[in-house]
Design a protein around this motif. Structure first.
Motif, short mmCIF file in Angstrom:
data_model
loop_
_atom_site.label_atom_id
_atom_site.label_comp_id
_atom_site.label_asym_id
_atom_site.label_seq_id
_atom_site.Cartn_x
_atom_site.Cartn_y
_atom_site.Cartn_z
N ARG A 223 1.06 -3.87 -5.77
CA ARG A 223 -0.05 -3.23 -5.07
C ARG A 223 -1.39 -3.76 -5.55
NH1 ARG A 223 0.62 3.14 -5.52
NH2 ARG A 223 0.28 2.66 -7.73
N LEU B 26 1.15 -7.25 4.57
CA LEU B 26 0.88 -6.18 3.63
C LEU B 26 0.83 -4.82 4.33
CD1 LEU B 26 -2.08 -7.87 1.69
CD2 LEU B 26 0.31 -7.71 0.93
N ASP B 27 1.34 -3.81 3.61
CA ASP B 27 1.18 -2.43 4.08
C ASP B 27 -0.16 -1.89 3.59
OD1 ASP B 27 3.70 -2.46 5.24
OD2 ASP B 27 4.67 -1.68 3.43
N VAL B 28 -0.73 -0.99 4.35
CA VAL B 28 -2.00 -0.36 3.97
C VAL B 28 -1.81 1.15 4.01
CG1 VAL B 28 -4.45 -0.15 4.46
CG2 VAL B 28 -3.26 -2.29 5.02
N VAL C 203 -9.57 -7.70 2.74
CA VAL C 203 -8.35 -8.22 2.13
C VAL C 203 -8.31 -9.73 2.37
CG1 VAL C 203 -5.85 -8.05 1.98
CG2 VAL C 203 -7.21 -6.05 2.68
N VAL D 75 -8.60 -7.79 -2.95
CA VAL D 75 -9.29 -6.78 -2.13
C VAL D 75 -10.68 -6.56 -2.71
CG1 VAL D 75 -7.17 -5.61 -1.41
CG2 VAL D 75 -8.30 -4.92 -3.51
N THR E 131 -3.25 -1.83 -0.69
CA THR E 131 -2.44 -2.80 0.05
C THR E 131 -1.23 -3.11 -0.82
OG1 THR E 131 -3.69 -4.64 -0.92
CG2 THR E 131 -4.45 -3.79 1.21
N GLN F 55 -0.56 -1.96 8.74
CA GLN F 55 -0.16 -3.26 8.18
C GLN F 55 -1.19 -4.30 8.55
OE1 GLN F 55 3.80 -4.13 9.64
NE2 GLN F 55 4.76 -3.29 7.78
N ARG G 293 2.99 -4.85 -1.12
CA ARG G 293 4.05 -5.73 -0.63
C ARG G 293 5.33 -5.42 -1.39
NH1 ARG G 293 5.70 -10.99 -2.43
NH2 ARG G 293 6.78 -12.16 -0.78
#
Length: 381
Positions: free
Chosen positions: A151, A45-47, A35, A5, A135, A103, A137
């Protein structure tokens, strides 16, 4: 799988290490996070955003999804819901920052710009806040049966415009002396205290710690580490070892903190050095114990010598008394003999007293008329 990132290049800046904003209460600012998927497979990925806090190692970290805020870690506590916290337990930056998407899905080598908006509530307290846009996972470990989150994110430093009041305080100050094994050498001391950022500006500080005896004698200065940057409301325990402290029975410590202001656009009020003082005892117990033992040994030796002297004096006095008694006894015997001899007449033979034999006759001197003198011859004319 790996990913990276970075900050986007836009009107907010270029080649930035992190996101820094100064925003008025009730205002908002928008920006982007870039990203990139560095792996060989598709990446989902979650944000999300979370509040920051200072760890025990002195580093800024952010809350995980199952953590709650460790306390007042910012100048204000306005949250995202009725309880003042979002799904991560955040109450400021983590609650005010809204990612444009929840995401992001990336193919190998693909990059994506993730927009976000930071909206500051109308009632936000002026001052500094910290957090991060993240971000993450979630990885399932089949063998262990546990899930863990990896993260990657970028810090977000926010200053809400308004009256700024930077301030540090020092509390619970103590100094403790430690004697070394060398009874005649200096020892060391430990100075402990707690620093609190009770202002509304994040601050670091340089520390100067000195320990000295009465009237500042034989001062020893410690090599104290710099204080890490503390967010408003955070505290930091400090323990500073000080070498070469002379045991002068009483000692004092002086603590001086020089605050380091954060690099934030706009004027930040200066902070006067913070001073604290504490006193303690520095009793050289080991040397004192040695002195007491030596004094006790001297007392014992003196008493023994005095006792032997008294015994010798008593022996001499007893011998003298005995000699005097014997002398007195001999003198008495001589006097008795002298009194017995005084009853004999002059010229008498010893033993011729009344108890003498009757047949013995005393000698008598010849009478004058019985002398053998011849008559004088007459010479004829």
């Amino acid at each position: 799988m790996t990913w990276g990132v970075r900050t986007a290049t836009n009107d907010q800046g270029t080649d930035r290490e992190n996101f820094r904003y100064t925003v008025d209460p009730g205002s908002a600012v928008s920006d982007e996070l870039v990203v990139t998927n560095h792996g060989e497979g598709t990446l989902s990925l979650d944000v999300y955003a979370a509040d920051g806090y200072t760890t025990t190692a002195g580093q800024l970290d952010v809350l995980t999804r199952d953590e709650e805020s460790p306390g007042d870690t910012g100048a204000g506590e306005t949250g995202a819901d009725e309880t003042g916290a979002d799904e991560t337990g955040s109450v400021n930056v983590g609650a005010w920052l809204e990612p444009g998407v929840g995401q992001v899905r990336l193919e190998p080598g693909e990059s994506a710009d993730v927009p976000f908006t930071l909206r500051v509530p109308d009632d936000a307290t002026p001052g500094d806040y910290a957090g991060a846009i993240l971000t993450s996972r979630t990885v399932t470990a089949d063998e262990a049966g546990l899930d863990y989150e990896t993260r990657s994110g970028i810090r977000v430093y926010l200053r809400v415009a308004g009256d700024l009041e930077p301030s540090l305080t020092v509390t619970d100050t103590h100094v403790e002396y430690h004697q070394t094994l060398n009874p005649f050498g200096p020892g060391d001391a430990t100075v402990t205290y707690t620093v609190r950022n009770d202002g509304n500006v994040r601050l670091a500080a340089n520390q100067d710690v000195t320990v000295a005896g009465p009237f500042g004698w034989l001062a020893a200065r410690a090599a104290a580490d710099d204080l890490p940057e503390l967010l408003p409301g955070e505290t930091w325990p400090v323990s500073v070892p000080v070498d070469g402290v002379a045991p002068l029975f009483w000692l004092g410590t002086d603590i001086v903190l020089v605050a380091q202001l954060p690099d934030v656009a706009g004027a930040t009020p200066g902070v006067a050095p913070v001073e604290a003082h504490a006193t303690g005892w520095a009793v050289p117990w080991l040397p004192l114990a040695i002195v007491v033992l030596l004094a006790g040994a001297v007392v014992v030796i003196v008493r023994r010598r005095r006792t032997r002297g008294q015994r010798e004096d008593a022996r001499v006095q007893a011998a003298v008394a005995k000699a005097l008694a014997e002398q007195a006894a001999g003198a008495g015997t001589s006097s008795a003999e002298a009194e017995t001899g005084s009853g004999t007449e002059p010229g008498a033979r010893p033993g011729a007293g009344p108890g003498a034999e009757s047949g013995s006759e005393p000698e008598t001197e010849p009478k004058p008329e019985e002398s053998e003198a011849k008559p004088a011859e007459t010479v004829a004319p």
